[in-house]
Design a protein around this motif. Structure first.
Motif, short mmCIF file in Angstrom:
data_model
loop_
_atom_site.label_atom_id
_atom_site.label_comp_id
_atom_site.label_asym_id
_atom_site.label_seq_id
_atom_site.Cartn_x
_atom_site.Cartn_y
_atom_site.Cartn_z
N PRO A 141 0.88 -1.24 0.16
CA PRO A 141 0.00 0.04 0.07
C PRO A 141 0.98 1.26 -0.08
CG PRO A 141 -0.07 -0.92 1.97
CD PRO A 141 0.69 -1.80 1.33
N THR A 142 0.27 2.23 -0.71
CA THR A 142 0.88 3.72 -0.51
C THR A 142 0.25 4.57 0.24
OG1 THR A 142 2.08 3.27 -2.80
CG2 THR A 142 1.88 5.59 -1.68
N TRP A 143 0.80 5.43 1.07
CA TRP A 143 -0.01 6.19 2.22
C TRP A 143 0.44 7.51 1.54
CZ3 TRP A 143 -3.50 3.17 3.94
CH2 TRP A 143 -3.48 1.84 4.11
N ASN A 144 -0.34 8.38 0.68
CA ASN A 144 0.01 9.55 0.22
C ASN A 144 -0.38 10.60 1.23
OD1 ASN A 144 1.45 8.96 -2.26
ND2 ASN A 144 -0.57 8.97 -3.06
N ASP A 145 -1.37 10.48 2.35
CA ASP A 145 -1.95 11.00 3.41
C ASP A 145 -2.21 10.24 4.49
OD1 ASP A 145 -2.34 13.56 1.78
OD2 ASP A 145 -3.58 12.43 0.71
N PRO A 146 -2.42 10.79 5.50
CA PRO A 146 -2.84 9.70 6.81
C PRO A 146 -3.97 9.07 6.44
CG PRO A 146 -2.20 12.19 7.32
CD PRO A 146 -2.39 12.27 5.71
N TYR A 147 -3.79 7.79 7.01
CA TYR A 147 -4.96 6.98 6.76
C TYR A 147 -6.27 7.45 7.82
CZ TYR A 147 -7.79 2.88 6.38
OH TYR A 147 -8.97 2.03 6.36
N MET A 148 -7.33 7.52 7.13
CA MET A 148 -8.45 7.92 7.80
C MET A 148 -8.64 9.46 7.83
SD MET A 148 -9.63 5.46 10.97
CE MET A 148 -11.02 6.61 11.12
N TRP A 149 -9.24 10.12 7.08
CA TRP A 149 -9.21 11.74 6.95
C TRP A 149 -9.26 12.45 8.59
CZ3 TRP A 149 -13.21 14.76 9.18
CH2 TRP A 149 -14.43 14.34 9.07
N GLN A 150 -10.06 11.34 9.34
CA GLN A 150 -10.48 11.98 10.82
C GLN A 150 -9.39 12.07 11.65
OE1 GLN A 150 -12.11 9.52 9.13
NE2 GLN A 150 -14.33 9.53 9.62
N LYS A 151 -8.14 11.30 11.05
CA LYS A 151 -7.03 11.41 12.16
C LYS A 151 -5.85 12.27 11.39
CE LYS A 151 -7.08 6.96 14.26
NZ LYS A 151 -6.72 7.30 15.64
#
Length: 411
Positions: A141-151
């Protein structure tokens, strides 16, 4: 030849920055000789998207493209798809229902060919990745942003201490358990996510910055300086979080204190995320109608050509406590060999890149006086002919990132 199943809801057609980042990764893998099949999501909204005239250059070497669409209206069919998602995978959250249809497409592909890896980008593709990781396919997986927008950090979200529901909590634990390698565009984003991603181990994390493709870098670019005024351009969205108010206030002060110094600020492809006319109201408030210009959205390749006509590229970030993001427009600006003026958190990625000589000017996002003084410095460099500087950009180049895949990612 290694085979890759690439699951990226935002990718084809290119409808925004996230899709462009993912499309570049696809193109890089194909150019490097990997065999790639793409599973993506049909565009849900027709407003605020990039014109897609040039998107085929990123996908021309793909084996196949499979577009999976779902109805986003909340009705009995949507509820049933969410229930099927839970029964099929053991996970569910709002809008996760795309994953169950994507899994079905992937299962059909797996009947025809074997895959060595499954890459996933942006949710809900992580559900697809875990599902097939449990069946023995290496999942990246690639995480371009934090996982879950709430976090996301404030002001975007509620930070790492946001309490997620039981299904998401189990999903977070399984992400760390089943991912072969996790890709992050920045060290700071990786460190931020490690604070709350249970079971995710640092030794299974790789930093891969956004990519400068050779084909895009070969565009004929205009290098000469504008002689009548300093021309600054901001490409991309602004709004409630990435608010230009302090930037415009600093420009107002610069104009008042330097009546003989001419500048122009262009907003290219503005997507206003607060109210429909908040930017117009700000410009009128500071009496900058003669300074600030607008250009409607254009294709990605066309945007590079427009950026090439300006002297400095502007980046406005949100006033986060720490700047963990590597905005994709930074690489777009670097690709154009343009100086970068970042209005960013004092502690963050842009400050890091400034110390490395990659970002040219950095001002504190909450300090009008600092933005003003930095603008004066940039103008002085413009007058003296010292804007352009040699930069070491190897880590963003296609050849470097291909080697990163060969040595650390696809291992």
């Amino acid at each position: 030849m290694e085979r890759i199943l690439f699951v990226a809801p935002s990718s084809y057609p290119i409808n925004g920055p996230e899709a462009m980042v993912n499309a570049k990764h696809i193109a890089l893998l194909c150019n490097a000789g990997y065999s790639v099949d793409l599973v993506c999501r049909g565009i849900r909204k027709q407003n605020n998207i990039y014109p897609s005239r040039d998107s085929d250059i990123h996908f021309e070497k793909l084996n196949s493209i499979h577009v999976v669409s779902v109805d986003t209206n909340w009705n009995i069919k949507t509820i049933w798809r969410h229930l099927r998602t839970l029964l099929k995978t053991g996970y569910v959250y709002r809008a996760a229902d795309w994953s169950v249809k994507a899994i079905q497409v992937c299962e059909n592909l797996l009947k025809k060919r074997r895959y060595d890896y499954i890459f996933t980008k942006d949710y809900p593709s992580e559900i697809v990745g875990i599902y097939f990781a449990k069946k023995g396919i290496k999942w990246i997986p690639t995480w371009n942003d934090p996982y879950m927008w709430q976090k996301y950090p404030a002001p975007y979200g509620h930070g790492v201490n946001y309490r997620e529901g039981i299904f998401r909590r189990r999903l977070i634990a399984d992400i760390g358990r089943y991912a072969t390698i996790n890709i992050f565009p920045s060290e700071r984003l990786k460190n931020y996510m490690l604070l709350y991603m249970k079971n995710m181990k640092e030794q299974k994390c790789v930093i891969m910055p956004h990519i400068m493709l050779n084909k895009e870098s070969s565009i004929l670019l205009k290098k000469e300086k504008n002689v009548d005024r300093l021309k600054i351009i901001h490409a991309g969205s602004i709004g409630r979080e990435r608010n230009p108010q302090k930037c415009l206030s600093a420009i107002k002060k610069f104009v008042e204190n330097n009546p003989d110094r001419k500048i122009e600020l262009m907003f290219l492809g503005v997507i206003q995320r607060a109210t429909d006319n908040f930017l117009d109201l700000l410009i009128k408030q500071y009496d900058l109608e003669h300074i600030v210009k607008f250009h409607p959205p254009v294709s990605y390749q066309e945007s590079l050509k427009i950026v090439a006509k300006y002297d400095i590229c502007l980046l406005i970030e949100a006033p986060c406590k720490e700047g963990i993001f590597l905005p994709s427009k930074v690489v777009d600006y670097l690709q154009n060999k343009k100086p970068i003026f970042a209005i960013s958190p004092q502690n963050g990625m842009m400050s890091d890149l400034h110390k490395q000589g990659i970002v040219d000017y950095v001002a504190n996002v909450i300090d009008v006086e600092d933005i003003y003084k930095t603008l004066e410095q940039a103008y002085n460099d413009y007058i003296s002919g010292n804007l352009l500087k040699n930069k070491a950009l190897d880590k963003f180049e296609e050849s470097t990132i291909v080697k990163l895949h060969q040595t650390e990612i696809l291992r």
